[in-house]
Structure formats: C-alpha cells, structure tokens
Design a protein around this motif. Structure first.
Motif, PDB file in Angstrom:
ATOM      1  N   GLU B 195       0.732  -1.278   0.011  1.00 47.99           N
ATOM      2  CA  GLU B 195      -0.034  -0.009  -0.059  1.00 47.99           C
ATOM      3  C   GLU B 195       0.928   1.354  -0.088  1.00 47.99           C
ATOM      4  OE1 GLU B 195      -3.345   1.856  -0.564  1.00 47.99           O
ATOM      5  OE2 GLU B 195      -3.680  -0.481   0.413  1.00 47.99           O
ATOM      6  N   LEU B 196       1.934   1.284   0.775  1.00 40.83           N
ATOM      7  CA  LEU B 196       2.753   2.182   1.067  1.00 40.83           C
ATOM      8  C   LEU B 196       4.137   2.614   0.066  1.00 40.83           C
ATOM      9  CD1 LEU B 196       2.649   2.495   4.827  1.00 40.83           C
ATOM     10  CD2 LEU B 196       1.659   4.249   3.213  1.00 40.83           C
ATOM     11  N   GLU B 197       4.236   1.378  -0.653  1.00 40.86           N
ATOM     12  CA  GLU B 197       5.469   1.504  -1.587  1.00 40.86           C
ATOM     13  C   GLU B 197       5.277   2.670  -2.613  1.00 40.86           C
ATOM     14  OE1 GLU B 197       7.682  -2.013  -3.869  1.00 40.86           O
ATOM     15  OE2 GLU B 197       5.401  -2.025  -3.807  1.00 40.86           O
ATOM     16  N   ASN B 198       4.065   3.219  -3.121  1.00 40.28           N
ATOM     17  CA  ASN B 198       4.265   4.287  -4.124  1.00 40.28           C
ATOM     18  C   ASN B 198       3.877   5.669  -3.506  1.00 40.28           C
ATOM     19  OD1 ASN B 198       5.506   2.961  -6.114  1.00 40.28           O
ATOM     20  ND2 ASN B 198       3.615   1.806  -6.200  1.00 40.28           N
ATOM     21  N   TYR B 199       3.637   5.506  -2.344  1.00 41.57           N
ATOM     22  CA  TYR B 199       3.173   6.747  -1.498  1.00 41.57           C
ATOM     23  C   TYR B 199       4.470   7.734  -1.566  1.00 41.57           C
ATOM     24  CZ  TYR B 199       0.450   9.448   2.102  1.00 41.57           C
ATOM     25  OH  TYR B 199      -0.324  10.436   2.772  1.00 41.57           O
ATOM     26  N   PRO B 200       4.092   8.988  -1.973  1.00 38.89           N
ATOM     27  CA  PRO B 200       5.444   9.772  -2.296  1.00 38.89           C
ATOM     28  C   PRO B 200       6.292  10.140  -1.120  1.00 38.89           C
ATOM     29  CG  PRO B 200       3.331  11.034  -3.154  1.00 38.89           C
ATOM     30  CD  PRO B 200       3.050   9.668  -2.556  1.00 38.89           C
ATOM     31  N   ALA B 201       5.917  10.127   0.054  1.00 36.10           N
ATOM     32  CA  ALA B 201       6.735  10.107   1.397  1.00 36.10           C
ATOM     33  C   ALA B 201       7.559   9.183   1.485  1.00 36.10           C
ATOM     34  CB  ALA B 201       5.940  10.825   2.431  1.00 36.10           C
ATOM     35  N   PHE B 202       6.839   8.082   1.141  1.00 37.80           N
ATOM     36  CA  PHE B 202       7.622   6.685   1.485  1.00 37.80           C
ATOM     37  C   PHE B 202       8.797   6.255   0.193  1.00 37.80           C
ATOM     38  CE2 PHE B 202       4.557   6.358   4.402  1.00 37.80           C
ATOM     39  CZ  PHE B 202       4.974   5.426   5.392  1.00 37.80           C
ATOM     40  N   ARG B 203       8.513   6.841  -0.871  1.00 33.14           N
ATOM     41  CA  ARG B 203       9.243   6.548  -2.126  1.00 33.14           C
ATOM     42  C   ARG B 203      10.478   7.479  -2.013  1.00 33.14           C
ATOM     43  NH1 ARG B 203       7.496   4.715  -6.974  1.00 33.14           N
ATOM     44  NH2 ARG B 203       9.170   5.800  -8.174  1.00 33.14           N
ATOM     45  N   ALA B 204      10.428   8.870  -1.291  1.00 31.77           N
ATOM     46  CA  ALA B 204      11.496   9.637  -1.279  1.00 31.77           C
ATOM     47  C   ALA B 204      12.410   9.335  -0.122  1.00 31.77           C
ATOM     48  CB  ALA B 204      10.918  11.058  -0.876  1.00 31.77           C
ATOM     49  N   ALA B 205      11.785   8.495   1.020  1.00 30.79           N
ATOM     50  CA  ALA B 205      12.748   8.142   2.037  1.00 30.79           C
ATOM     51  C   ALA B 205      13.538   6.956   1.750  1.00 30.79           C
ATOM     52  CB  ALA B 205      11.556   8.164   3.279  1.00 30.79           C
ATOM     53  N   HIS B 206      12.943   6.094   0.676  1.00 29.50           N
ATOM     54  CA  HIS B 206      13.644   4.834   0.270  1.00 29.50           C
ATOM     55  C   HIS B 206      15.110   4.933   0.339  1.00 29.50           C
ATOM     56  CE1 HIS B 206      14.382   1.213  -1.713  1.00 29.50           C
ATOM     57  NE2 HIS B 206      13.096   0.828  -1.124  1.00 29.50           N
ATOM     58  N   PRO B 207      15.804   3.876   0.723  1.00 27.56           N
ATOM     59  CA  PRO B 207      17.588   3.900   0.679  1.00 27.56           C
ATOM     60  C   PRO B 207      17.938   4.048  -0.763  1.00 27.56           C
ATOM     61  CG  PRO B 207      16.597   1.840   1.919  1.00 27.56           C
ATOM     62  CD  PRO B 207      15.286   2.845   1.651  1.00 27.56           C
ATOM     63  N   THR B 208      17.440   3.623  -1.785  1.00 31.23           N
ATOM     64  CA  THR B 208      17.795   3.996  -3.155  1.00 31.23           C
ATOM     65  C   THR B 208      17.598   5.502  -3.542  1.00 31.23           C
ATOM     66  OG1 THR B 208      15.704   3.262  -3.946  1.00 31.23           O
ATOM     67  CG2 THR B 208      17.301   1.541  -3.829  1.00 31.23           C
ATOM     68  N   LYS B 209      17.077   6.267  -2.736  1.00 31.16           N
ATOM     69  CA  LYS B 209      16.842   7.483  -3.141  1.00 31.16           C
ATOM     70  C   LYS B 209      17.487   8.509  -2.301  1.00 31.16           C
ATOM     71  CE  LYS B 209      13.505   7.008  -6.163  1.00 31.16           C
ATOM     72  NZ  LYS B 209      13.302   5.484  -6.014  1.00 31.16           N
ATOM     73  N   GLN B 210      18.612   8.000  -1.561  1.00 33.12           N
ATOM     74  CA  GLN B 210      19.293   8.883  -0.705  1.00 33.12           C
ATOM     75  C   GLN B 210      20.566   9.398  -1.293  1.00 33.12           C
ATOM     76  OE1 GLN B 210      17.734   9.813   1.922  1.00 33.12           O
ATOM     77  NE2 GLN B 210      16.179   8.408   0.930  1.00 33.12           N
ATOM     78  N   PRO B 211      21.061  10.509  -0.887  1.00 26.48           N
ATOM     79  CA  PRO B 211      22.335  10.950  -1.474  1.00 26.48           C
ATOM     80  C   PRO B 211      23.434  10.289  -1.331  1.00 26.48           C
ATOM     81  CG  PRO B 211      21.714  12.295   0.464  1.00 26.48           C
ATOM     82  CD  PRO B 211      20.464  11.368   0.285  1.00 26.48           C
ATOM     83  N   ASP B 212      23.423   9.392  -0.213  1.00 29.86           N
ATOM     84  CA  ASP B 212      24.695   8.620  -0.140  1.00 29.86           C
ATOM     85  C   ASP B 212      24.713   7.043  -0.510  1.00 29.86           C
ATOM     86  OD1 ASP B 212      22.911   8.320   1.926  1.00 29.86           O
ATOM     87  OD2 ASP B 212      24.265   7.520   3.349  1.00 29.86           O
ATOM     88  N   TYR B 213      23.465   6.810  -1.323  1.00 30.29           N
ATOM     89  CA  TYR B 213      23.234   5.478  -2.067  1.00 30.29           C
ATOM     90  C   TYR B 213      24.369   5.222  -2.869  1.00 30.29           C
ATOM     91  CZ  TYR B 213      21.185   1.818  -4.747  1.00 30.29           C
ATOM     92  OH  TYR B 213      20.959   0.626  -5.511  1.00 30.29           O
ATOM     93  N   PRO B 214      25.127   4.304  -2.757  1.00 33.15           N
ATOM     94  CA  PRO B 214      26.267   3.874  -3.724  1.00 33.15           C
ATOM     95  C   PRO B 214      25.916   3.373  -4.813  1.00 33.15           C
ATOM     96  CG  PRO B 214      25.959   2.256  -1.939  1.00 33.15           C
ATOM     97  CD  PRO B 214      24.908   3.165  -1.835  1.00 33.15           C
ATOM     98  N   PRO B 215      26.058   3.881  -5.944  1.00 33.78           N
ATOM     99  CA  PRO B 215      25.868   3.459  -7.485  1.00 33.78           C
ATOM    100  C   PRO B 215      26.294   2.206  -7.778  1.00 33.78           C
ATOM    101  CG  PRO B 215      27.331   5.421  -7.631  1.00 33.78           C
ATOM    102  CD  PRO B 215      27.113   5.188  -6.206  1.00 33.78           C
ATOM    103  N   GLU B 216      27.368   1.594  -7.083  1.00 28.79           N
ATOM    104  CA  GLU B 216      27.625   0.267  -7.411  1.00 28.79           C
ATOM    105  C   GLU B 216      26.765  -0.703  -7.049  1.00 28.79           C
ATOM    106  OE1 GLU B 216      29.297   2.748  -5.464  1.00 28.79           O
ATOM    107  OE2 GLU B 216      30.137   1.422  -3.667  1.00 28.79           O
ATOM    108  N   GLN B 217      25.642  -0.287  -6.257  1.00 27.75           N
ATOM    109  CA  GLN B 217      24.684  -1.399  -5.771  1.00 27.75           C
ATOM    110  C   GLN B 217      23.486  -1.437  -6.617  1.00 27.75           C
ATOM    111  OE1 GLN B 217      24.584  -2.849  -2.218  1.00 27.75           O
ATOM    112  NE2 GLN B 217      25.853  -1.573  -1.077  1.00 27.75           N
ATOM    113  N   ASP B 218      23.487  -0.602  -7.652  1.00 27.54           N
ATOM    114  CA  ASP B 218      22.542  -0.379  -8.532  1.00 27.54           C
ATOM    115  C   ASP B 218      22.182  -1.626  -9.455  1.00 27.54           C
ATOM    116  OD1 ASP B 218      20.646   1.598  -8.914  1.00 27.54           O
ATOM    117  OD2 ASP B 218      21.833   2.771 -10.521  1.00 27.54           O
ATOM    118  N   ASN B 219      21.670  -2.626  -9.039  1.00 27.41           N
ATOM    119  CA  ASN B 219      21.474  -3.792  -9.844  1.00 27.41           C
ATOM    120  C   ASN B 219      19.958  -4.159  -9.587  1.00 27.41           C
ATOM    121  OD1 ASN B 219      21.085  -5.763  -7.848  1.00 27.41           O
ATOM    122  ND2 ASN B 219      23.355  -5.274  -7.289  1.00 27.41           N
TER     123      ASN B 219
END
Lengths: 231, 231
Positions: B195-219
């Motif tokens: 239910e909450l996966e696509n709720y905007p506040a939840f999308r923005a808080a997701h680990p993959t949306k963080q400034p320190d999310y390392p691109p090498e984990q991008d799989n």
C-alpha cells in the motif's frame, strides 16, 4: 482469558526479576494506581510466557502486559505512555518539549539499545560468552546514558522530577550489577540509583518485594544488590 | 560541530541503509518538514559513527541523529515524538488514546524487539550464524506484529491514517527481505508494505533515493527488494 474483563483493578502480568515488568510497576506505583499482579514465571516449565493462553495476552511471549480499561496492552514504553495519557496526574513526562525528548532518548537507549541485548531470551543463544556479551552492550549504553545525564540530570534523570527515564534506569542499573559491572564508573547513574533506592514507589516495585519472589533466593548477596549472575 | 547551529533547516545524520534513519526520514517527509542530510557511512574506515566528532553528536555511535531547533536529538522514536509534539500538523499518532497505544506497541515491538537483534553492529558478534540468527528474531516479532495488525489495521498499521507504526514497519519489512524472509507468511505486513510502496513520502525516503546510496549497488535485485544479505 475472558475472566480478566471482570477485573476492576488493572492486572499486570509480571515476573519479579523482569526489568521491563519493573518499569511498569514503577509507573503504576508513582501514579498511585492500585493494581493486581498475575505472575508469569519465565523459567518454570520452559517459561510460562510461551503458553498458548499467555500468547493470547502478549504475542511477543514477553512480560509485561497490562490489562486496563478493558484493553490488554504490551510493551513497557507503550504502557507507560498510555498511563500518562489516561492518568495525567503525577506526570512521568516533563512539560517542556525538549525535556520530554531527553526523557524519551534515555528510555529508548535502555529499551532498545541495552535491554534487548542482555536479556534472558537472547543470552540462551549466546552460549558461553553470556557475561562478556552482556557487559559489552551494557557498557556501550551506559557510556551514552552517562554523557546525556551529565547535562540532563538534576536530582533525577531529567531535572528534579521523576520521569519514565528513571523507571527505565533503575531496573537497568540492577541488571548491570547482575553482570558484575561496577557502577562507580558511571557517577550520574550511581547517584540517581542511590537517590531513588529508598523512595517508597521504588521500594515497593523492587524484585524482592514481589509476590512471586522466590524465598530460596533470600540471601544477603542477592538482597543487597542482586549482584549474582543467574539465568 | 559548532557550524551545525547555523543550519536553518533540520540536519539529519543518516545512513542510506539504516532502518532507524529511514524511520525519521519518513516522519520528516510525512510532516513535510524540509531537511538536509549529513551522511554517516557505517561501513567506511571502520564506521564513521565511531569517530570522535560524531560521538559528540550521538554518544550511542548510531544513526540517526537530528539537529533541530538548536538541539541535537537521538533515538528514532524520541525524535518522532519530538516532531509530533512540536509540529502537530499531519499527525503521526491517532487522537484516540487506545489507538495511540496500539501505534506505540507496534513501534516498540520493532524498535526494541526486532531491529536491535538483527542490526549490523550486533551481527558482527554472531559470526557464521548471521542469517539464521536474524531470521529467528524477525519471525518472532513478525508473528506478534501480524497478530496485532489483524485487528488494529485498516488501510495502514492502525486504522486508515499513516502513523509512526508505518514509519517503523516499512524499513523493517525491507530488512526482513534482506534476510530472505518471504513476507507472504505475513499478509497484513505485506499488504501495508505494498500500500505504501508508491506513496510519495515513502518513495522519497527509500534507501535507493538517498544522496549516499552507492551507485555500485545499482542492480535489479537490489533495486527490486533489497533482497541481498550484505553486511
């Protein structure tokens, strides 16, 4: 457990040595709310908290649980907040919002940062390193508590009024002694513990004053500081 | 860290994968409070949380910490309560006192009954049994959560309003997937998570949306459900 709903006084599911039960006993005593105790023996027959009947009371299979106002509540901090919001007399939180945050910080450091890592249920998985393991996490938490208390505390954890933080600290200080930790390393914790030792609500909530306290443990060492490590 | 006091917006000390940081990101987003992030890398150089400088911010040497209103606060639940009490718009607690207790029960089950027993810091002590150990405590907690949610939940954890409990549940559901737990065993948790996966506040808080999310984990595997177990 339908008979519970006929209980007039709140009913606390408690174990004499459980520090989380102890927190709620303190809150009830400080607010002068009369209550009955239903002992749940965490040791006997593999632990009464794992019985089918008790799982209906607390699905985490832990103490405490509090039957109150027709509801059954679990988790000591949730219970203390419920008591605070329904019985605001003799408050356990300061009026000032920043001071309230300090109380909750201290509570959470104990409730999530120390106690879960040194409790009976966990230690049975740790094996031989029980004492070392428990000491490690208690020291980590106590260093942080001591640093916060150095500025937050007055007579008690936050200023000069007893709060939920004191309800969490005193049982945790007892647990630290059980793990053989010398509290003189933590002068603020030691001072607050000594300050509250003879306060009536604290005396009455002490493990040795509980109806399920086993008389065979009645020895000077245990009565003095609960300093023995038994699991 | 005297420069912090000049920060106008609240400053969150956060790590992209920390579930406790994630809880606070959710609370800030849901309350629409703008904030800056200061990443604290829990892995690099033995963990930036153990630096002398950061120990002054959080003596528990953990994330998150929030610098706000001239104060530095730690412990995610204490921070969320502070936000609720100082910024009551877009509430994260229900009005009804019993419903509030249910929210706090769910929060505490996660914050003290699950997360501390499966986090990075602890698992480094557990050795080879990391996955089995983490799964054990997550299952114990999830069975209890599921039982409470079966009566408390509406669209979200407690009724039809998003609360602190949802801020705790979603990061914990992600952690469960990392440990290889199939959430179909827990239909209420799975439903609320979806239910909450696509709720905007939840999308923005997701680990993959963080400034320190390392691109090498991008799989694809990682982006999908963070289902890999890496410590």
């Amino acid at each position: 457990m339908s008979s519970l709903s006929t209980s007039v006084k709140p009913l606390l599911f408690s174990y004499w040595r459980s520090s989380c039960s102890w927190r709620v006993r303190l809150a009830l005593n400080l607010k002068e709310i009369p209550y009955d105790i239903k002992p749940i023996n965490l040791i006997k027959s593999g632990g009464e908290q794992h019985s089918t009947e008790y799982r209906d009371v607390n699905p985490m299979e832990l103490v405490p649980a509090l039957h109150i106002d027709g509801h059954t509540l679990i988790e000591s901090l949730a219970i203390m907040h419920y008591l605070e919001e329904t019985r605001p007399e003799r408050p356990l939180l300061p009026q000032d919002v920043y001071q309230r945050a300090k109380v909750r910080e201290l509570c959470e450091i104990i409730a999530s940062g120390i106690q879960p890592l040194q409790n009976i249920g966990l230690l049975s998985y740790v094996g031989e390193r029980k004492k070392e393991w428990g000491q490690h996490w208690i020291h980590r938490g106590f260093r942080a508590l001591e640093k916060i208390l150095s500025t937050s505390s007055g007579k008690y954890c936050v200023g000069d009024e007893i709060s939920m933080a004191d309800c969490c600290l005193i049982p945790q200080a007892c647990n630290a002694r059980r793990f053989g930790i010398d509290l003189r390393q933590y002068p603020n914790i030691l001072r607050i513990d000594s300050e509250l030792e003879n306060y009536p609500a604290f005396r009455a909530a002490h493990p040795t004053k509980q109806p399920d306290y086993p008389p065979e443990q009645d020895n000077p060492e245990f009565l003095g500081k609960l300093s023995n490590l038994r699991f």
